[in-house]
Design a protein around this motif. Structure first.
Motif, PDB file in Angstrom:
ATOM      1  N   GLY A  60      39.879  10.874   9.995  1.00  0.00           N
ATOM      2  CA  GLY A  60      41.058  10.437  10.737  1.00  0.00           C
ATOM      3  C   GLY A  60      41.124   8.928  10.887  1.00  0.00           C
ATOM      4  N   SER A  61      39.960   8.276  10.855  1.00  0.00           N
ATOM      5  CA  SER A  61      39.926   6.820  11.037  1.00  0.00           C
ATOM      6  C   SER A  61      40.503   6.056   9.848  1.00  0.00           C
ATOM      7  CB  SER A  61      38.502   6.353  11.336  1.00  0.00           C
ATOM      8  OG  SER A  61      37.591   6.926  10.433  1.00  0.00           O
ATOM      9  N   LEU A  62      40.865   6.753   8.775  1.00  0.00           N
ATOM     10  CA  LEU A  62      41.566   6.076   7.668  1.00  0.00           C
ATOM     11  C   LEU A  62      43.009   5.775   8.037  1.00  0.00           C
ATOM     12  CD1 LEU A  62      40.081   7.898   4.601  1.00  0.00           C
ATOM     13  CD2 LEU A  62      40.354   5.428   4.784  1.00  0.00           C
ATOM     14  N   LYS A  63      43.505   6.518   9.022  1.00  0.00           N
ATOM     15  CA  LYS A  63      44.876   6.324   9.470  1.00  0.00           C
ATOM     16  C   LYS A  63      45.075   4.892   9.974  1.00  0.00           C
ATOM     17  CE  LYS A  63      48.285   8.832  11.949  1.00  0.00           C
ATOM     18  NZ  LYS A  63      48.692  10.083  12.533  1.00  0.00           N
ATOM     19  N   ASN A  64      46.151   4.246   9.512  1.00  0.00           N
ATOM     20  CA  ASN A  64      46.458   2.851   9.857  1.00  0.00           C
ATOM     21  C   ASN A  64      45.409   1.841   9.376  1.00  0.00           C
ATOM     22  OD1 ASN A  64      48.780   3.699  11.269  1.00  0.00           O
ATOM     23  ND2 ASN A  64      47.504   4.186  13.049  1.00  0.00           N
ATOM     24  N   SER A  65      44.623   2.230   8.373  1.00  0.00           N
ATOM     25  CA  SER A  65      43.596   1.321   7.859  1.00  0.00           C
ATOM     26  C   SER A  65      44.194   0.293   6.903  1.00  0.00           C
ATOM     27  CB  SER A  65      42.516   2.116   7.118  1.00  0.00           C
ATOM     28  OG  SER A  65      43.050   2.666   5.922  1.00  0.00           O
ATOM     29  N   GLY A  66      45.301   0.640   6.254  1.00  0.00           N
ATOM     30  CA  GLY A  66      45.882  -0.258   5.254  1.00  0.00           C
ATOM     31  C   GLY A  66      44.985  -0.473   4.044  1.00  0.00           C
ATOM     32  N   LEU A  67      44.071   0.452   3.794  1.00  0.00           N
ATOM     33  CA  LEU A  67      43.089   0.283   2.711  1.00  0.00           C
ATOM     34  C   LEU A  67      43.581   0.744   1.336  1.00  0.00           C
ATOM     35  CD1 LEU A  67      39.824   1.395   4.602  1.00  0.00           C
ATOM     36  CD2 LEU A  67      40.237  -0.860   3.588  1.00  0.00           C
ATOM     37  N   GLY A  68      44.810   1.270   1.289  1.00  0.00           N
ATOM     38  CA  GLY A  68      45.316   1.861   0.045  1.00  0.00           C
ATOM     39  C   GLY A  68      45.202   0.979  -1.185  1.00  0.00           C
ATOM     40  N   LYS A  69      45.637  -0.280  -1.064  1.00  0.00           N
ATOM     41  CA  LYS A  69      45.606  -1.190  -2.227  1.00  0.00           C
ATOM     42  C   LYS A  69      44.175  -1.402  -2.704  1.00  0.00           C
ATOM     43  CE  LYS A  69      49.700  -4.037  -2.615  1.00  0.00           C
ATOM     44  NZ  LYS A  69      50.362  -4.340  -1.316  1.00  0.00           N
TER      45      LYS A  69
END
Ligand code: NCC
Length: 276
Positions: A60-69
Motif C-alpha cells: 500500500g505504501s507505493l500509493k502516491n510514491s510517484g515512482l512509476g517513471k
C-alpha cells in the motif's frame, strides 16, 4: 553463532539457493501431457541477463510514491500476483517483464486467471508451497492449490506466452537461509512471493532495485496499493515469514537507509557481479 555480514549473506544465498524451474525431463512429469507444455529450458537459460531490474512489491505504501517513471526506466520489471498497472502508472509504472504468481491466484474464482488480461503481459512464473522434502512426486500428488491443472488450462488458452513453474526446492533452500540466520524458530511456511521473486531476479540481473518491500516513510496499514483493504499483517507477515525476510534484505542492502526512507528502495547485487 555470529551474525553474518551482508556480503556473507549474499554469498550464502548465491551458493545455497538453486534457482530452478520445472522442465519436461523431470520426474514424474516426463511421461505426462504436462511435460509437453513445460518450457524446454530453465528460466535462467531463456531470459536475461538484464542490466538493471525493478521488483515492485504490492504494498500500500507505493500509493502516491510517484515512482512509476523510475520503475519503468529499468530493463526488466517484476510484479506479483494480481497487482495491476492500469490506473496506477504514476506510482508503479506500466512495464511488466515478469509476473510471479502464487497458486492461490491461479485457482481462486475471483482472480479470473484464465481470462483476465492482467496476466497476459510478460513472462509468467508460478509457484505453490511444496513439501519440505521438495520431492516432485509427493508435491504433484498433493499441491496446496491445483497449480498443475490451472497451468495446463492456461497454456492451452495462451500457448505463445512463456510460463514457468518454480521448483519447490528453491522455496525451502531460501527458507533455510532465513532460519539459519535468525535466533528465533520460524514457521515452516515458504517465503513470500516478494522474496522468491527478488532472488529470482538476482539471478537474471546485474542490479536489482526492490521497491517498498522495506517500507518507506509512506508506510501504511493499507495492504495493497490497488485495494482499499487494510491489514498490518500484509506488511509484517502472517503465513509467510515476512518480517524475517525483510530483516535479511535489510542486511543485504547495498543502497542507503535514506533511499529506503524516501523511496522504499533497496539495491541488491546480481549473483554474477560478486565472487564468494
Ligand atoms: O499480497 P501479495 O502476496 O500478493 O503481495 C506480493 C508481495 O509484496 C510484498 N508485500 C505486499 C504487501 C505489503 N503490504 N507488503 C509487502 O511487502 C510481499 O513480499 C508479497 O509477497 C504472496 O506472497 O504471494 C502474497 O499473496 C497474497 C494473495 O494470495 C495474492 O495477493 C492474491 O490475492 C497473500 N494473501 C492472502 O492469502 C490473503 C499474501 O499473504 C502473500
Amino acid at each position: 553463532r555470529s551474525k553474518l555480514s551482508g556480503p556473507e549473506l549474499l554469498c550464502q544465498i548465491k551458493e545455497m539457493v538453486q534457482i530452478a524451474t520445472l522442465t519436461p525431463d523431470m520426474e514424474p512429469f516426463s511421461g505426462l501431457p504436462l511435460a509437453s507444455q513445460l518450457p524446454l529450458r530453465q528460466i535462467t537459460a531463456d531470459i536475461g541477463p538484464f542490466k538493471t531490474c525493478a521488483v515492485v512489491s504490492s504494498a500500500g505504501s507505493l500509493k502516491n510514491s510517484g515512482l512509476g517513471k523510475e520503475i519503468d526506466s529499468h530493463d526488466a520489471v517484476m510484479r506479483f500476483n494480481a497487482a495491476p498497472t492500469t490506473g496506477f502508472e504514476k506510482d508503479v509504472g506500466s512495464k511488466t517483464t515478469v509476473r510471479l504468481i502464487n497458486s492461490q491466484v491461479m485457482a481462486s474464482e475471483d482472480h479470473h486467471f484464465l481470462s483476465s488480461s492482467l496476466y497476459s503481459a510478460g513472462i509468467l512464473v508460478s509457484w505453490d508451497p511444496g513439501p519440505y522434502s521438495s520431492d516432485l512426486r509427493e508435491w504433484f500428488n498433493k499441491t496446496d492449490y491445483p497449480i498443475f491443472k490451472q497451468y495446463q488450462r492456461y497454456r492451452r488458452l495462451h500457448p505463445q506466452q512463456p510460463f514457468y513453474i518454480l521448483h519447490p526446492q528453491m522455496e525451502w533452500q531460501l527458507w533455510q537461509r532465513i532460519q539459519d540466520n535468525m535466533v528465533e524458530t520460524i514457521q515452516k511456511n515458504p517465503p513470500s512471493s516478494g522474496l522468491l521473486g527478488t532472488v529470482l531476479m538476482m539471478s537474471l540481473c546485474e542490479v536489482v532495485h526492490v521497491y517498498e518491500f522495506l517500507p518507506s516513510r509512506r508506510k501504511t496499514e493499507l495492504c495493497h496499493y490497488y485495494q482499499r483493504f487494510s491489514d498490518a499483517a500484509c506488511t509484517l507477515g502472517a503465513y509467510h515469514p515476512l518480517l524475517y525476510e525483510k530483516n535479511l534484505v535489510k542486511r543485504m542492502n547495498k543502497g542507503s537507509n535514506r533511499d529506503i526512507y524516501t523511496h522504499g528502495r533497496v539495491m541488491l547485487p546480481g549473483f554474477t557481479t560478486f565472487n564468494c
